[in-house]
Scaffold this motif. Structure first.
Motif, PDB file in Angstrom:
ATOM      1  N   LYS A  38       0.829  -1.199   0.000  1.00 45.43           N
ATOM      2  CA  LYS A  38       0.000   0.000   0.000  1.00 45.43           C
ATOM      3  C   LYS A  38       0.869   1.257   0.000  1.00 45.43           C
TER       4      LYS A  38
ATOM      5  N   GLU B 238      -2.657   5.606   0.784  1.00 45.52           N
ATOM      6  CA  GLU B 238      -3.648   4.550   1.034  1.00 45.52           C
ATOM      7  C   GLU B 238      -3.697   4.193   2.511  1.00 45.52           C
TER       8      GLU B 238
ATOM      9  N   ARG C 111      -5.557   6.946   4.269  1.00 49.50           N
ATOM     10  CA  ARG C 111      -6.993   6.819   4.015  1.00 49.50           C
ATOM     11  C   ARG C 111      -7.591   5.710   4.877  1.00 49.50           C
TER      12      ARG C 111
ATOM     13  N   ALA D 101     -18.013  12.610  -5.893  1.00 52.47           N
ATOM     14  CA  ALA D 101     -16.623  13.053  -5.993  1.00 52.47           C
ATOM     15  C   ALA D 101     -15.913  12.939  -4.646  1.00 52.47           C
TER      16      ALA D 101
ATOM     17  N   ARG E  41     -15.719   8.721  -3.856  1.00 50.53           N
ATOM     18  CA  ARG E  41     -14.906   7.830  -4.690  1.00 50.53           C
ATOM     19  C   ARG E  41     -13.494   7.619  -4.144  1.00 50.53           C
ATOM     20  N   PRO E  42     -12.749   8.675  -3.788  1.00 54.89           N
ATOM     21  CA  PRO E  42     -11.383   8.432  -3.310  1.00 54.89           C
ATOM     22  C   PRO E  42     -11.304   8.012  -1.845  1.00 54.89           C
ATOM     23  N   THR E  43     -12.444   7.957  -1.154  1.00 56.02           N
ATOM     24  CA  THR E  43     -12.419   7.661   0.276  1.00 56.02           C
ATOM     25  C   THR E  43     -13.101   6.318   0.579  1.00 56.02           C
TER      26      THR E  43
ATOM     27  N   TYR F  51     -15.569   4.619  -0.887  1.00 56.57           N
ATOM     28  CA  TYR F  51     -15.729   3.724  -2.031  1.00 56.57           C
ATOM     29  C   TYR F  51     -14.415   3.029  -2.364  1.00 56.57           C
ATOM     30  N   LYS F  52     -13.347   3.795  -2.461  1.00 58.67           N
ATOM     31  CA  LYS F  52     -12.048   3.230  -2.817  1.00 58.67           C
ATOM     32  C   LYS F  52     -11.550   2.236  -1.761  1.00 58.67           C
ATOM     33  N   GLN F  53     -11.930   2.475  -0.516  1.00 52.12           N
ATOM     34  CA  GLN F  53     -11.502   1.596   0.567  1.00 52.12           C
ATOM     35  C   GLN F  53     -12.153   0.216   0.492  1.00 52.12           C
TER      36      GLN F  53
ATOM     37  N   SER G  99     -10.136  -0.146 -13.278  1.00 51.54           N
ATOM     38  CA  SER G  99     -10.052  -0.036 -11.825  1.00 51.54           C
ATOM     39  C   SER G  99     -10.142  -1.391 -11.140  1.00 51.54           C
TER      40      SER G  99
ATOM     41  N   THR H 192      -7.132  -3.475  -8.991  1.00 52.53           N
ATOM     42  CA  THR H 192      -7.311  -3.981  -7.638  1.00 52.53           C
ATOM     43  C   THR H 192      -6.893  -5.438  -7.542  1.00 52.53           C
TER      44      THR H 192
END
Length: 480
Positions: free
Chosen positions: A63, A67, A70, A105, A108-110, A112-114, A123, A127
């Motif tokens: 990671k 990451e 986050r 917005a 997505r980077p928080t 959701y991405k986790q 994407s 992963t």
């Protein structure tokens, strides 16, 4: 809803493109027979290497620093009881206040991405590829959350749409290039809830009525319709036959693609029907390899006894047997339902008794794996560090190889207990992450439900945050 379209887009992308990650080096696990020969930053992990969950640097090295930051922030929020309890209301209110575009917005980077693998080929494959570099394989999750009205004129269309989503996702999973691909399925998304309740009431202990299991399996095998099952009505029999036809199509893809499917368990008033279907699918699919695995919820008092009866049925019919062991996700609702309806609480009184149940089920399956190689498969689906350690110790005691495919599998949810998953994968154990696929709108209801249902696993969040903080400290210190 365009969910099926997004799955098909992902499938098309997987078939037409080759993904390459220049910043990670992935070993050719398929060419080596899936024997977990992985390398990161030049280190090769061997079968004899001792697993160490306390090695923060090794557990987190796949990671980036961002990451890890986050993960630390999100897991901190997940440890707040008020947020866990009311998360869906909080997120829904935030979306209305901000508007969908701004909310997405932000998400997505928080969050959701986790917790989600992606919503397109690039994407999702990224992963999967990153996990494979540390010996962790994908267990793809279909997130079918919407309820379907039993008597609606469009019910069959919705069930058929769910079938298409599952089949598309199965094709996508098989195309990922992972050794021994796996996918979770929710059969209750293929037929009316009322039918599931009725069948459960008629056949409360399927393995005690092997002739019924055989009848359902024969219908899947021959497409011969069931004409009678207990006191089911004519309408319910017709619904059952449609359901069996859909499930037969799931089995067909699984057998053609050599794809292991894990059948989800749900509430106690639905589980007998799901258990019946899973056992019938085993008789239909599980010849020389355990393609179908049933889920056993060990917070229920009778689970080890049911597991033993199911094993006996499978052995009598000479088929392989797969069990996914979980603690369970519906504890509060099950207790409330028992109190409301006035029947004995089916749930273990304490966490310790649930753990005792889990350990008994694990011992049953491990001993079967050791005694009958290739005939049994157990998935230890747990975020509990002590449970996982007990599993690895039991394997060593029984002489079960770490890399023995389709015998002992460890699994955790994507975005949680990463220090366990990555440590297991790098040490050579068959390790999977349950990875949801879908857009933010599709994934949020699923994530909210899982967060509520699995609030008990959040006790391990403090431990995971400690590991992450130790890794971050080393990285930040090395920069000075």
């Amino acid at each position: 809803m365009q969910r099926g379209v997004s799955y098909q887009k992902l499938l098309d992308g997987l078939q037409q493109r080759t993904w390459n990650l220049p910043f990670y080096r992935q070993q050719n696990t398929i060419a080596s027979g899936g024997r977990h020969s992985f390398a990161i930053t030049g280190h090769r992990f061997t079968q004899n290497e001792t697993i160490n969950f306390d090695d923060a640097e090794k557990a987190c090295q796949s990671k980036t620093t961002l990451e890890l930051l986050r993960s630390s922030l999100i897991l901190n929020a997940c440890s707040v009881e008020t947020f866990v309890k009311h998360n869906y209301k909080i997120l829904s209110w935030t979306r209305r206040l901000m508007g969908r575009s701004v909310f997405n917005a932000m998400m997505r980077p928080t969050v959701y991405k986790q917790f989600v693998g992606g919503d397109d080929f690039t994407s999702f494959q990224e992963t999967v590829s990153r996990l494979q570099t540390v010996g962790v394989r994908p267990l793809v999750m279909v997130t079918l959350e919407e309820d379907v009205k039993d008597d609606g004129p469009d019910a069959d269309q919705l069930f058929d749409r769910n079938l298409k989503i599952m089949k598309d996702c199965m094709e996508m999973t098989a195309a990922l290039g992972s050794q021994n691909p796996m996918m979770q399925i929710k059969p209750s998304g293929l037929f009316p809830l009322a039918l599931c309740k009725s069948v459960s009431a008629e056949i409360p202990f399927p393995s005690s009525e092997p002739e019924v299991v055989e009848k359902i399996a024969n219908s899947m095998e021959t497409s011969k319709e069931v004409t009678k099952l207990g006191n089911l009505s004519t309408i319910e029999i017709a619904q059952l036959n449609k359901a069996l036809n859909r499930i037969k199509q799931i089995c067909k893809v699984a057998m053609e693609r050599k794809l292991m499917i894990l059948v989800d368990a749900e509430y106690t008033y639905l589980n007998p029907c799901l258990n019946l279907l899973a056992l019938a699918m085993m008789l239909h699919c599980n010849g020389s390899e355990p393609l179908v695995t049933n889920t056993y919820q060990n917070y229920l008092k009778e689970t080890p006894n049911i597991l033993l009866k199911d094993i006996e049925l499978a052995q009598t019919h000479g088929v392989t047997f797969g069990a996914k062991l979980v603690r369970g996700a519906y504890i509060y609702k099950e207790r409330a339902l028992a109190s409301e309806k006035g029947y004995p609480d089916p749930v273990c009184e304490t966490f310790e008794k649930t753990t005792k149940n889990y350990n008994r089920s694990m011992d049953i399956m491990m001993e079967k794996v050791a005694k009958h190689p290739g005939k049994f498969c157990v998935t230890i689906a747990s975020h509990n560090e002590d449970t996982v350690k007990r599993g690895t110790n039991k394997m060593a005691k029984l002489g079960i190889p770490r890399s023995s495919d389709q015998t002992v599998i460890f699994a955790q949810s994507y975005g949680m207990s990463d220090f366990i998953s990555l440590s297991l994968g790098q040490a050579g154990y068959m390790t999977y992450k349950s990875i949801p696929y879908g857009t933010i709108d599709e994934a949020l209801p699923y994530l909210s439900r899982r967060l509520n249902e699995n609030s008990s696993i959040l006790g391990g969040v403090r431990r995971e945050r400690k590991i992450i903080h130790a890794a971050l400290g080393r990285r930040l210190f090395s920069f000075n």
